[in-house]
Design a protein around this motif. Structure first.
Motif, PDB file in Angstrom:
ATOM      1  N   ASN B 186       0.655  -1.092  -0.048  1.00  0.00           N
ATOM      2  CA  ASN B 186       0.071   0.230  -0.115  1.00  0.00           C
ATOM      3  C   ASN B 186       0.819   1.499  -0.056  1.00  0.00           C
ATOM      4  OD1 ASN B 186      -2.692  -1.054   0.445  1.00  0.00           O
ATOM      5  ND2 ASN B 186      -2.029  -1.902   2.406  1.00  0.00           N
ATOM      6  N   PRO B 187       1.172   1.708  -1.027  1.00  0.00           N
ATOM      7  CA  PRO B 187       2.281   2.853  -1.165  1.00  0.00           C
ATOM      8  C   PRO B 187       1.414   4.184  -0.918  1.00  0.00           C
ATOM      9  CG  PRO B 187       2.276   1.718  -3.395  1.00  0.00           C
ATOM     10  CD  PRO B 187       1.155   1.099  -2.419  1.00  0.00           C
ATOM     11  N   GLY B 188       2.150   5.044   0.165  1.00  0.00           N
ATOM     12  CA  GLY B 188       1.641   5.972   0.509  1.00  0.00           C
ATOM     13  C   GLY B 188       2.723   7.148  -0.019  1.00  0.00           C
ATOM     14  N   GLU B 189       2.365   8.173   0.995  1.00  0.00           N
ATOM     15  CA  GLU B 189       3.397   9.311   0.917  1.00  0.00           C
ATOM     16  C   GLU B 189       4.344   9.192   2.009  1.00  0.00           C
ATOM     17  OE1 GLU B 189       0.794  12.886   0.966  1.00  0.00           O
ATOM     18  OE2 GLU B 189       0.337  12.335  -1.415  1.00  0.00           O
ATOM     19  N   ASP B 190       4.716   8.246   2.765  1.00  0.00           N
ATOM     20  CA  ASP B 190       5.554   8.109   3.767  1.00  0.00           C
ATOM     21  C   ASP B 190       6.944   7.769   3.165  1.00  0.00           C
ATOM     22  OD1 ASP B 190       6.175   4.962   3.907  1.00  0.00           O
ATOM     23  OD2 ASP B 190       3.819   5.657   3.602  1.00  0.00           O
ATOM     24  N   MET B 191       7.942   8.012   4.089  1.00  0.00           N
ATOM     25  CA  MET B 191       9.176   7.644   3.679  1.00  0.00           C
ATOM     26  C   MET B 191       9.731   6.530   2.837  1.00  0.00           C
ATOM     27  SD  MET B 191      12.723   9.014   5.800  1.00  0.00           S
ATOM     28  CE  MET B 191      14.402   8.308   5.328  1.00  0.00           C
ATOM     29  N   TYR B 192       9.108   5.365   3.548  1.00  0.00           N
ATOM     30  CA  TYR B 192       9.171   4.069   3.124  1.00  0.00           C
ATOM     31  C   TYR B 192       9.156   4.169   1.538  1.00  0.00           C
ATOM     32  CZ  TYR B 192       8.972   3.119   8.088  1.00  0.00           C
ATOM     33  OH  TYR B 192       9.414   3.076   9.495  1.00  0.00           O
ATOM     34  N   SER B 193       7.616   4.462   1.457  1.00  0.00           N
ATOM     35  CA  SER B 193       7.096   4.502  -0.024  1.00  0.00           C
ATOM     36  C   SER B 193       7.840   5.518  -0.902  1.00  0.00           C
ATOM     37  CB  SER B 193       5.760   4.981   0.012  1.00  0.00           C
ATOM     38  OG  SER B 193       4.941   4.462   0.858  1.00  0.00           O
ATOM     39  N   VAL B 194       8.517   6.592  -0.427  1.00  0.00           N
ATOM     40  CA  VAL B 194       9.194   7.147  -1.335  1.00  0.00           C
ATOM     41  C   VAL B 194      10.431   6.793  -2.022  1.00  0.00           C
ATOM     42  CG1 VAL B 194      10.137   9.713  -1.353  1.00  0.00           C
ATOM     43  CG2 VAL B 194       8.093   9.791  -0.324  1.00  0.00           C
ATOM     44  N   LEU B 195      10.898   6.342  -0.814  1.00  0.00           N
ATOM     45  CA  LEU B 195      12.408   5.667  -1.129  1.00  0.00           C
ATOM     46  C   LEU B 195      12.246   4.339  -2.142  1.00  0.00           C
ATOM     47  CD1 LEU B 195      14.142   5.375   2.464  1.00  0.00           C
ATOM     48  CD2 LEU B 195      14.750   6.803   0.573  1.00  0.00           C
ATOM     49  N   LEU B 196      11.147   3.731  -1.856  1.00  0.00           N
ATOM     50  CA  LEU B 196      10.795   2.451  -2.594  1.00  0.00           C
ATOM     51  C   LEU B 196      10.693   2.688  -4.230  1.00  0.00           C
ATOM     52  CD1 LEU B 196       8.755   0.342  -0.337  1.00  0.00           C
ATOM     53  CD2 LEU B 196      10.822  -0.431  -1.511  1.00  0.00           C
ATOM     54  N   SER B 197      10.144   3.893  -4.300  1.00  0.00           N
ATOM     55  CA  SER B 197       9.858   4.442  -5.873  1.00  0.00           C
ATOM     56  C   SER B 197      11.005   5.404  -6.168  1.00  0.00           C
ATOM     57  CB  SER B 197       8.730   5.316  -5.700  1.00  0.00           C
ATOM     58  OG  SER B 197       8.668   6.560  -5.312  1.00  0.00           O
ATOM     59  N   SER B 198      12.219   5.545  -5.359  1.00  0.00           N
ATOM     60  CA  SER B 198      13.170   6.503  -5.807  1.00  0.00           C
ATOM     61  C   SER B 198      14.175   5.786  -7.035  1.00  0.00           C
ATOM     62  CB  SER B 198      14.028   6.881  -4.816  1.00  0.00           C
ATOM     63  OG  SER B 198      13.293   7.601  -3.713  1.00  0.00           O
ATOM     64  N   GLU B 199      14.707   6.451  -8.102  1.00  0.00           N
ATOM     65  CA  GLU B 199      15.463   5.912  -8.868  1.00  0.00           C
ATOM     66  C   GLU B 199      17.163   5.985  -8.483  1.00  0.00           C
ATOM     67  OE1 GLU B 199      15.097   5.200 -12.456  1.00  0.00           O
ATOM     68  OE2 GLU B 199      12.851   4.913 -12.000  1.00  0.00           O
ATOM     69  N   PHE B 200      17.844   5.027  -8.521  1.00  0.00           N
ATOM     70  CA  PHE B 200      19.428   4.968  -8.243  1.00  0.00           C
ATOM     71  C   PHE B 200      19.950   4.324  -9.525  1.00  0.00           C
ATOM     72  CE2 PHE B 200      22.905   2.485  -6.753  1.00  0.00           C
ATOM     73  CZ  PHE B 200      23.751   3.893  -6.215  1.00  0.00           C
ATOM     74  N   GLU B 201      20.750   5.059 -10.203  1.00  0.00           N
ATOM     75  CA  GLU B 201      21.459   4.494 -11.322  1.00  0.00           C
ATOM     76  C   GLU B 201      20.785   3.679 -12.486  1.00  0.00           C
ATOM     77  OE1 GLU B 201      24.779   2.466  -9.426  1.00  0.00           O
ATOM     78  OE2 GLU B 201      25.935   4.249  -9.447  1.00  0.00           O
ATOM     79  N   GLY B 202      19.577   4.439 -12.778  1.00  0.00           N
ATOM     80  CA  GLY B 202      18.553   3.634 -13.584  1.00  0.00           C
ATOM     81  C   GLY B 202      17.778   2.696 -13.223  1.00  0.00           C
ATOM     82  N   ARG B 203      17.795   2.380 -11.860  1.00  0.00           N
ATOM     83  CA  ARG B 203      16.681   1.162 -11.252  1.00  0.00           C
ATOM     84  C   ARG B 203      16.287   1.741 -10.186  1.00  0.00           C
ATOM     85  NH1 ARG B 203      19.328  -0.421  -6.890  1.00  0.00           N
ATOM     86  NH2 ARG B 203      21.440  -0.324  -6.834  1.00  0.00           N
ATOM     87  N   LYS B 204      15.133   1.089  -9.504  1.00  0.00           N
ATOM     88  CA  LYS B 204      14.608   1.329  -8.232  1.00  0.00           C
ATOM     89  C   LYS B 204      15.339   1.175  -7.154  1.00  0.00           C
ATOM     90  CE  LYS B 204      10.366   2.526  -9.256  1.00  0.00           C
ATOM     91  NZ  LYS B 204      10.614   3.534 -10.348  1.00  0.00           N
ATOM     92  N   LEU B 205      15.464   1.639  -5.989  1.00  0.00           N
ATOM     93  CA  LEU B 205      16.061   1.402  -4.714  1.00  0.00           C
ATOM     94  C   LEU B 205      15.893  -0.082  -4.350  1.00  0.00           C
ATOM     95  CD1 LEU B 205      16.418   4.296  -2.462  1.00  0.00           C
ATOM     96  CD2 LEU B 205      18.305   3.451  -3.760  1.00  0.00           C
ATOM     97  N   THR B 206      16.695  -1.130  -3.957  1.00  0.00           N
ATOM     98  CA  THR B 206      16.170  -2.366  -3.364  1.00  0.00           C
ATOM     99  C   THR B 206      15.717  -2.371  -2.082  1.00  0.00           C
ATOM    100  OG1 THR B 206      18.164  -2.813  -2.477  1.00  0.00           O
ATOM    101  CG2 THR B 206      18.319  -3.461  -4.889  1.00  0.00           C
ATOM    102  N   LYS B 207      15.206  -3.186  -1.501  1.00  0.00           N
ATOM    103  CA  LYS B 207      14.514  -3.233  -0.273  1.00  0.00           C
ATOM    104  C   LYS B 207      15.534  -3.302   0.786  1.00  0.00           C
ATOM    105  CE  LYS B 207      11.412  -6.432   1.248  1.00  0.00           C
ATOM    106  NZ  LYS B 207      10.648  -7.785   1.431  1.00  0.00           N
ATOM    107  N   GLU B 208      16.834  -3.821   0.284  1.00  0.00           N
ATOM    108  CA  GLU B 208      17.895  -3.746   1.257  1.00  0.00           C
ATOM    109  C   GLU B 208      18.537  -2.304   1.388  1.00  0.00           C
ATOM    110  OE1 GLU B 208      18.870  -5.809   3.539  1.00  0.00           O
ATOM    111  OE2 GLU B 208      20.831  -5.313   3.974  1.00  0.00           O
ATOM    112  N   GLU B 209      18.431  -1.708   0.303  1.00  0.00           N
ATOM    113  CA  GLU B 209      18.864  -0.587   0.306  1.00  0.00           C
ATOM    114  C   GLU B 209      17.819   0.569   1.143  1.00  0.00           C
ATOM    115  OE1 GLU B 209      21.400   0.198  -3.801  1.00  0.00           O
ATOM    116  OE2 GLU B 209      19.116   0.010  -3.922  1.00  0.00           O
ATOM    117  N   VAL B 210      16.755   0.442   1.005  1.00  0.00           N
ATOM    118  CA  VAL B 210      15.690   1.021   1.683  1.00  0.00           C
ATOM    119  C   VAL B 210      15.751   0.867   3.144  1.00  0.00           C
ATOM    120  CG1 VAL B 210      13.209   1.642   1.934  1.00  0.00           C
ATOM    121  CG2 VAL B 210      13.961   1.358  -0.292  1.00  0.00           C
TER     122      VAL B 210
END
Lengths: 102, 387
Positions: B186-210
């Motif tokens: 359930n993505p929302g506007e919290d920090m977890y959700s924002v990080l999960l949708s962030s782009e890093f070097e052309g891909r999304k951040l992994t769960k471990e990075e978040v």
């Protein structure tokens, strides 16, 4: 009264007028991008780094020793670098052009 | 000695030799004590890396209690810069007026609650709830989450009076894992959700990075903020003239916050791992050994600060390293600065005076040095300001 011009890294040119306080505070109040002034002007964060136009260096003077120590470790710094929290607004600064480092 | 004083245990060693030595779980640390050396070495990531195995640059070392790499904290440039660019805008939100308004209303409420009670144990019943509630703003999560965090106690990695505690760390890791899974569903506007949708070097951040960013956020801003808040109240209790001055000259509050961060240095030091044989202060340090950047000592260096052992409320030039220095300077500094600024302003507006009752100091054992960082507990009476 002094007119101070900022050139941001996005090449925006913003000219502001001020009468007192620091150049950093003037920039922060007016939302100049790249000048954060995180520490409020006590020379501890280096988030207000500008390059003074070479011709304007006689108006601003060079960085103080503590300021130079801060700037020394900034890869972007050169002989025209100042932390603008250390520039007090006065008539003497009228017309200076500052390029925002960040 | 005043009850609120934080003595400088490093003075002698700092001027005599410039470094100290500490054994930490058989992984010794050479502590750098001088302002100049601390700043230079913090900047020199090639020789003094943060990208060692997870937990090793922390003193005491956390290698035995975690495998998750804290991000961007345990990464070197240039990759560090790419991570930092992702998280930086989020951590600058405390500069927005709306954020400050919410923080001010939280702080105002907790001070009112405290005035009602009269006497409060500041560490557990004031600083901890204040820190935890404020963290809901930084994470943009519901206010009630703070109840869970308060229940964990003041340390997320250790139990009361004990060294590192793996079981306790697991409570935090399990909690963060569950929150990340929730945000995926359930993505929302919290920090977890924002990080999960962030782009890093052309891909999304992994769960471990978040997870790495979230662990850093929880761990980095807990005892540090709690100590800053508690020490500020102890200081104001013994310096009524300072409280009075903050009331009459609120415009100096920003400078006062910087000065308190310098004097309190809530984080004593941070380590680095040496990548090549080198020297610090004419002392040889070997490849794969550890140094630490002792912010607390650098912040009392008399070659930089006049009257270093005094709190000068409006100290004008204050190149302190209380929030670290260079690439890795504190990500949560904007939040911490706003929290402290609003706290001081609100206390000045509502509290006439404080009285310290019983207390127990929290002394860090650094082998060669014993440093007071704050209190394990301190009961303080808050007297209301009658307007």
């Amino acid at each position: 009264m002094a007119k101070i011009t900022f050139i941001t890294s996005a090449n925006e040119t913003i000219t502001l007028e001020g009468t007192e306080g620091s150049v950093m505070a003037l920039a922060v109040e007016n939302g100049v991008r790249g000048i954060d002034g995180d520490c409020g002007g006590v020379c501890s964060c280096a988030t207000c780094h500008v390059h003074v136009a070479p011709d304007d260096m006689d108006k601003t003077g060079v960085a103080s020793e503590i300021e130079s120590d801060m700037l020394e470790l900034d890869d972007n710094a050169d002989e025209y670098s100042r932390l603008c929290c250390q520039l007090e607004i006065s008539d003497a600064l009228d017309g200076v052009v500052l390029t925002v480092a960040k | 000695m005043k009850k609120s004083e934080l003595p400088d245990p490093f003075e002698k060693a700092r001027s005599a030799k410039g470094y100290g030595e500490m054994n930490d779980q058989n992984d010794p640390v050479t502590m750098l004590l001088r302002h100049k050396d601390v700043r230079k070495s913090a900047h020199n990531w090639k020789t003094f890396t943060s990208a060692a195995i997870p937990g090793r640059i922390v003193v005491p070392s956390e290698v035995n209690i975690r495998d998750t790499r804290q991000i961007p904290f345990e990464v070197d440039p240039p990759v560090h810069g790419a991570y930092r660019a992702i998280v930086e805008p989020w951590f600058k939100r405390p500069l927005q007026p709306d954020y400050q308004k919410k923080l001010a209303s939280q702080i105002s409420a907790i001070i009112d609650e405290t005035l009602e009670k009269g006497v409060v144990e500041v560490v557990n019943d004031f600083a901890l709830p204040l820190q935890s509630r404020a963290l809901t703003l930084l994470l943009n999560t519901p206010f009630h989450e703070s109840k869970t965090w308060i229940s964990w106690g003041t340390h997320v990695f250790r139990s009361e009076g004990e060294a590192l505690d793996g079981d306790k760390a697991n409570i935090l890791y399990d909690y963060i894992d569950a929150q990340i899974d929730r945000a995926i569903k359930n993505p929302g506007e919290d920090m977890y959700s924002v990080l999960l949708s962030s782009e890093f070097e052309g891909r999304k951040l992994t769960k471990e990075e978040v997870k790495g960013v979230m662990v850093l956020t929880f761990a980095g801003g807990r005892d540090t903020v709690i100590n800053a808040v508690t020490n500020a109240i102890a200081y104001l209790a013994e310096h009524p003239e300072s409280l009075e001055r903050l009331r009459n000259e609120p415009e100096i509050t920003g400078k006062t916050v910087e000065e308190m961060i310098r004097y309190f240095s809530p984080l004593t030091h941070m380590g680095r791992v040496v990548t090549e044989d080198t020297h610090v202060c004419e002392h040889a340090v070997k490849v794969d050994s550890r140094i630490s950047l002792c912010w607390a000592s650098a912040n009392r260096d008399a070659s930089v600060f006049e009257n270093p052992n005094e709190i000068v409320l409006d100290r004008k030039i204050n190149p302190h390293v209380g929030f670290g220095f260079s690439h890795h300077n504190c990500l949560g500094a904007s939040h911490a600065r706003q929290l402290m600024k609003i706290l001081l302003n609100t206390l000045a507006g509502k509290v006439a005076s404080f009285e310290i009752q019983d207390y127990q100091e929290n002394i860090e054992d650094l082998n060669e040095f014993q440093r007071k960082v704050g209190y394990n507990h301190i009961n303080v009476k808050f007297n209301p300001l009658n307007k």
